[in-house]
Design a protein around this motif. Structure first.
Motif, mmCIF file in Angstrom:
data_model
loop_
_atom_site.group_PDB
_atom_site.id
_atom_site.type_symbol
_atom_site.label_atom_id
_atom_site.label_comp_id
_atom_site.label_asym_id
_atom_site.label_seq_id
_atom_site.Cartn_x
_atom_site.Cartn_y
_atom_site.Cartn_z
ATOM 1 N N HIS A 50 1.032 -1.143 -0.192
ATOM 2 C CA HIS A 50 0.063 0.181 -0.074
ATOM 3 C C HIS A 50 0.969 1.288 -0.121
ATOM 4 C CE1 HIS A 50 -3.188 2.733 1.181
ATOM 5 N NE2 HIS A 50 -4.201 1.935 0.806
ATOM 6 N N ASP A 51 0.533 2.474 -0.696
ATOM 7 C CA ASP A 51 0.993 3.551 -0.634
ATOM 8 C C ASP A 51 1.318 4.236 0.496
ATOM 9 O OD1 ASP A 51 1.454 3.220 -3.356
ATOM 10 O OD2 ASP A 51 -0.168 4.427 -3.843
ATOM 11 N N LYS A 52 0.369 3.835 1.616
ATOM 12 C CA LYS A 52 0.564 4.672 2.793
ATOM 13 C C LYS A 52 1.084 3.973 4.024
ATOM 14 C CE LYS A 52 -3.658 7.326 1.780
ATOM 15 N NZ LYS A 52 -4.815 7.739 2.310
ATOM 16 N N VAL A 53 1.777 2.742 3.609
ATOM 17 C CA VAL A 53 2.646 2.034 4.551
ATOM 18 C C VAL A 53 3.795 2.598 4.848
ATOM 19 C CG1 VAL A 53 1.465 -0.159 4.262
ATOM 20 C CG2 VAL A 53 3.483 0.336 3.218
ATOM 21 N N VAL A 54 4.280 2.735 6.002
ATOM 22 C CA VAL A 54 5.549 3.351 6.336
ATOM 23 C C VAL A 54 6.667 2.556 5.822
ATOM 24 C CG1 VAL A 54 7.375 3.721 8.480
ATOM 25 C CG2 VAL A 54 4.725 4.054 8.721
ATOM 26 N N PRO A 57 6.461 1.739 0.919
ATOM 27 C CA PRO A 57 5.178 1.997 0.209
ATOM 28 C C PRO A 57 5.232 1.968 -1.111
ATOM 29 C CG PRO A 57 6.245 4.187 1.025
ATOM 30 C CD PRO A 57 7.409 2.896 1.466
ATOM 31 N N ASP A 188 -7.385 -1.515 0.892
ATOM 32 C CA ASP A 188 -7.028 -1.035 2.142
ATOM 33 C C ASP A 188 -6.041 -2.040 2.879
ATOM 34 O OD1 ASP A 188 -8.390 1.284 1.855
ATOM 35 O OD2 ASP A 188 -10.376 0.233 2.310
ATOM 36 N N GLU A 190 -2.489 -4.362 3.495
ATOM 37 C CA GLU A 190 -1.139 -3.892 3.575
ATOM 38 C C GLU A 190 -0.696 -4.233 2.160
ATOM 39 O OE1 GLU A 190 2.990 -5.626 5.564
ATOM 40 O OE2 GLU A 190 1.178 -5.825 6.679
#
Length: 249
Positions: A50-54, A57, A188, A190
């Protein structure tokens, strides 16, 4: 850019990070590379993060993660092969047989959690009731089966990183997948997408340099025929800011 150049660039980044983060002992982790060899060119399974994982991304990765304390207590359909255990016991620091088992079992658990693809086998007797991440196995009447795993490489994250892992990279044939959990991959999650890609194809060019090194080792071993446990297992680690490649012994 060559693997050597990539490694050099990574080493420079790591040296810079070492100025900002204290030493952290690496924790045990396991990664599973699933391989489909039904066509002339082998394919490996990668997931897009996902683009928003730390961590990493939007990158394509292989399923994997840290070992849980309970992994060595999970009942299995078959023990890990003696030759695989022997490979896992090589290197330093020395580990126990139960820890070796936990590494192999963790690779199966992480793959099921992140991709919904489970490597298991029907148990000969009543299937023990497993909970948490192992619940899909119980629902399918399976126990995790590490008997088809092969150790491809070991790699330790360089000093100075916020997260450090002592990772064992396993591989297994796609035919070992015996159960699929629906709904694990979604926008949504990982991992938002799973793709089987030919070794050497474009999506794999964006892998982390260390992961590409491991994939290169796998490609060389696949080119020689059926996988064997007695093949040399490379150990990637950093010393003095430079990547070293040894052979586990």
């Amino acid at each position: 850019m060559t693997d050597a150049a990539n490694a050099s660039t990574e080493a420079k980044k790591e040296e810079k990070e070492a100025d900002h983060h204290p030493y952290r002992r690496p924790v045990d982790a396991a990664t599973l590379i699933l391989v489909d060899r039904t066509a002339s060119i082998p394919k490996v399974l990668v997931g897009k993060r996902h683009d928003k994982v730390v961590f990493m991304p939007g990158k394509f990765v292989f399923p994997g993660g840290r070992v849980d304390k309970s992994d060595n207590r999970v009942p299995v359909a078959a023990p890990i092969p003696q030759a695989l255990e022997g490979n896992l016991l090589k290197g330093s620091p020395k580990i126990s047989a139960s820890r070796a088992k936990s590494l192999a079992v963790a690779a199966i658990r992480e793959a099921c959690e992140e991709t919904g693809l489970c490597l298991g086998r029907k148990s000969s007797g009543a299937t023990p009731k497993l909970e948490g991440a192992w619940k899909p196995f119980t629902e399918a009447g399976l126990l995790p089966d590490p008997s088809g795993l092969f150790l491809i490489a070991r790699a330790i994250t360089p000093p100075g990183r916020v997260r450090r892992f002592d990772t064992r990279f396993f591989t297994a044939d796609a035919s070992a997948i015996t159960h699929r959990v629906e709904g694990v991959i979604h926008p949504d999650a990982e991992l938002i997408e799973l793709v089987w890609v030919e070794i050497g194809s474009k999506p794999l060019a964006d892998l982390h340099p260390m992961t590409k090194n491991v994939l290169g080792e796998l490609e060389r071993r696949l080119a020689t025929g059926p996988l064997k446990h007695d093949a040399p297992v490379p150990f990637f680690h950093f010393y003095g800011g430079k990547m070293q490649k040894d052979v586990l012994a």
